[in-house]
Design a protein around this motif. Structure first.
Motif, short mmCIF file in Angstrom:
data_model
loop_
_atom_site.label_atom_id
_atom_site.label_comp_id
_atom_site.label_asym_id
_atom_site.label_seq_id
_atom_site.Cartn_x
_atom_site.Cartn_y
_atom_site.Cartn_z
N HIS A 119 -2.46 1.29 -2.19
CA HIS A 119 -3.08 0.86 -0.94
C HIS A 119 -2.91 -0.63 -0.72
O HIS A 119 -2.86 -1.09 0.43
CB HIS A 119 -4.56 1.22 -0.94
CG HIS A 119 -4.82 2.69 -0.80
ND1 HIS A 119 -4.96 3.53 -1.87
CD2 HIS A 119 -4.95 3.48 0.30
CE1 HIS A 119 -5.18 4.76 -1.45
NE2 HIS A 119 -5.17 4.76 -0.15
N GLY B 76 1.02 -1.05 0.22
CA GLY B 76 1.30 -0.45 1.52
C GLY B 76 2.56 0.38 1.51
O GLY B 76 2.55 1.53 1.08
N ALA C 144 2.76 -1.34 6.00
CA ALA C 144 1.32 -1.38 5.73
C ALA C 144 1.05 -2.34 4.58
O ALA C 144 1.99 -2.79 3.89
CB ALA C 144 0.78 0.01 5.41
N GLY C 145 -0.23 -2.64 4.36
CA GLY C 145 -0.62 -3.46 3.22
C GLY C 145 -0.01 -4.85 3.24
O GLY C 145 0.33 -5.41 4.28
N MET D 78 -4.18 -8.30 4.31
CA MET D 78 -3.62 -6.98 4.59
C MET D 78 -3.84 -6.69 6.07
O MET D 78 -4.87 -7.07 6.64
CB MET D 78 -4.29 -5.90 3.73
CG MET D 78 -4.01 -6.02 2.25
SD MET D 78 -4.95 -4.82 1.25
CE MET D 78 -4.31 -3.27 1.89
N GLU E 148 -4.61 -4.06 7.46
CA GLU E 148 -5.74 -3.17 7.68
C GLU E 148 -7.08 -3.92 7.75
O GLU E 148 -8.06 -3.38 8.25
CB GLU E 148 -5.82 -2.12 6.57
CG GLU E 148 -4.64 -1.17 6.51
CD GLU E 148 -3.45 -1.71 5.73
OE1 GLU E 148 -2.48 -0.97 5.53
OE2 GLU E 148 -3.51 -2.90 5.32
#
Length: 596
Positions: free
Chosen positions: A191, A194, A212-213, A400, A402
């Motif tokens: 996580h 990513g 991601a990440g 990140m 997110e």
């Protein structure tokens, strides 16, 4: 060079005296000169032939050797080279705080087809179907449609697949060199890292883009040739991350939880040494987002994106603020007679703790009523400002993509009513993430200066604004220690021999889709610090819908679920972090047999 005379005078005179023919002497000397010239020219010609032969031998030997090397090596497209400094176009590696590889690149090949150059389409289809069994007949037919001059077969193939395709012997099937992103540790830190994907693709190369990440957050840095391939160093410790993931996965299974998260943070610098969300995934084969509740997806980061009502772990905040404002002291008695009614709603404690508790016991025994009374004394405006100073009302600065989506949820109106003040004081009516909670706890126990979470390695503490005094911070450390060490504390299972652990439990009813609360589903959280007398690390463990079933009745409170898991994490991680155990707490008690 001295040339021999054709008619030497002495021999001519002697021949005439003897009645000989002087012309015979000249003829003989001409013959000898011609023979000498012939022998010299022949030797010169033979020498030139030897040199020429040697040159031909070396040339053919070099060509033959090069042909042998090419025949024994892998086939590769020719590349042009130019002078000057090389341009580094490779995506930079990502490493942990000790330089161990978390993400790197691997040379591989792509496979494409020129349909118009295919000699035997049926044989090529049969060969590809055997090598790539997942390809449907429709996909195979489309590859050899001569209406198009180019078709991708696979953007990445393994060396074994490449050799198998090569053995088909079809000239229309071609290979292109490229790099792929590799995560050698599999799901570890998935996580955080990513994932990546291919952007623009050409026959001889492809762009790797973060999806991601940290791969996406630092995409520009990782792709920038000006960095000359310098790796991105994170604050994560790979060994600790692996240990935390292993323990948390085991605890999640034993406690029958739906999901779990853990955040281990340096209390002084805000560096995240481990951040785990379960279930997880392998970034080498990143899954796509699923329909429905995103929290059920393995790519959902519960530690960072998960916003939960975390319950009683919030109680240290109003107590710390009340101490800082001078409203109470550690031994001040607080009315805990219940139920307490605010705005027509009753507030009750988990157990009846009597008519009064000291401020310390409000934390140790986890009294909702006592905490709510302190919060009402503080008032809405000061409560809100204090939570904002702790970073609990805004997204965390974690590097990140997110992180920006994890905005804490709380009552929108600026003037919170008494009901909001009371419920927020014990962790209801406000939703935040485990990372929010970890950085807030770090601020409370590190001496009172604000800490901001980061995934980048730091060389030392970053000075932050003061939130509480060092005196209040020391009092809060003592209270958190009593929650674990006192006989009546709610986290006695957190005691780890050799390490003085402090912390606070929180068990919050889980809301359903309609905004109501389940009767049998909770979020169990334990926020811990160690060593408690001089906290260096903060650990937050949260379990989603845990149920401990070893007794006659199911138990869901954090003291029975999250606390034992956190204790095992500390037991495993503390030595890896270089913390030496307190030998005094490890000394045996009772009668000990010793040798004379």
């Amino acid at each position: 060079m001295i040339r021999r005379p054709l008619r030497p005078l002495a021999r001519i005179l002697r021949a005439r005296a003897e009645g000989g023919n002087p012309d015979a002497i000249e003829a003989e000397n001409k013959r000898l000169r011609h023979e000498e010239m012939r022998d010299r020219d022949r030797a010169r010609a033979e020498g030139r032939l030897v040199v020429l032969g040697a040159m031909f031998f070396l040339a053919f030997a070099s060509i033959g050797g090069r042909m042998g090397v090419l025949a024994a090596s892998e086939a590769a497209e020719p590349t042009a080279s130019a002078g000057g400094n090389p341009v580094i176009a490779t995506r930079a590696d990502i490493v942990d705080r000790n330089g161990r590889i978390l993400a790197t690149n691997l040379d591989t090949h792509s496979l494409y087809v020129h349909p118009r150059e295919v000699v035997d389409a049926e044989a090529a289809k049969a060969g590809l179907a055997e090598i790539f069994p997942e390809m449907t007949p429709e996909e195979l037919d489309g590859l050899f449609d001569t209406d198009r001059a180019f078709r991708w077969v696979r953007t990445e193939i393994s060396p074994e697949q490449m050799q198998a395709v090569f053995e088909i012997g079809e000239p229309g099937l071609l290979f292109g060199p490229r790099e792929m992103r590799l995560y050698p540790n599999g799901p570890v830190a998935a996580h955080i890292l990513g994932g990546t994907k291919y952007g623009e693709q050409w026959v001889d190369m492809a762009e790797i883009e973060g999806t991601a990440g940290v791969e996406k957050h630092f995409d520009a840095y990782l792709r920038d040739p000006a960095n000359e391939g310098a790796p991105l160093m994170l604050s994560i410790d790979l060994t600790v991350q692996s240990a935390v993931e292993e323990v948390l996965a085991g605890g999640m299974m034993l406690m029958n939880a739906k999901g779990a998260s853990a955040v281990l943070m340096d209390a002084q610098t805000g560096e995240i040494l481990s951040m785990v969300s379960l279930p997880d995934f392998d970034p080498n084969n990143r899954p796509v987002a699923t329909m429905g509740d995103r929290a059920d997806s393995p790519i959902f980061n519960r530690a960072l994106q998960g916003l939960y009502e975390l319950g009683s772990v919030f109680k240290i905040f109003p107590v710390a603020q009340a101490l800082e404002l001078g409203l109470v002291g550690p031994e001040t008695m607080i009315d805990t007679q219940g139920p307490m009614r605010i705005g027509g709603f009753p507030i009750r404690d988990f157990r009846n703790y009597g008519p009064q508790l000291s401020t310390t016991d409000v934390i140790v025994k986890s009294s909702n009523i006592g905490t709510a009374r302190l919060a009402i004394q503080i008032g809405a405006e000061r409560q809100r400002e204090f939570l904002r100073n702790l970073g609990l009302l805004e997204p965390t600065p974690v590097e990140m993509v997110e992180a920006t989506t994890a905005r804490p949820q709380f009552p929108a109106d600026r003037n919170w009513g008494e009901a909001s003040i009371g419920t927020i004081s014990y962790g209801h009516g406000i939703s935040s993430s485990p990372v929010h909670l970890a950085q807030a706890y770090a601020t409370i126990v590190n001496g009172g200066t604000r800490v901001e979470a980061t995934l980048l390695r730091r060389t030392g503490p970053v000075p932050g604004e003061r939130v509480i005094s060092e005196r209040v911070s020391a009092i809060m450390r003592q209270m958190l220690r009593l929650v674990v060490s006192a006989d009546h504390g709610t986290a006695s299972f957190a005691e780890v021999p050799g390490y003085r652990v402090g912390g606070k439990t929180g068990t919050a009813d889980k809301p359903d889709a309609r905004g109501r609360y389940y009767d049998d589903k909770v979020i169990a959280t334990f926020a811990s610090v160690f060593p408690a007398d001089d906290p260096q690390y903060v650990l937050v463990v949260s379990l989603d819908e845990p149920v401990e079933t070893s007794g006659d009745l199911p138990r869901r409170t954090a003291g029975w679920t999250a606390v034992p898991v956190a204790a095992e994490i500390i037991r495993r991680a503390a030595p890896l972090l270089g913390l030496r155990p307190d030998m005094d707490s490890l000394r045996p008690t009772g009668v000990t047999l010793t040798a004379d």
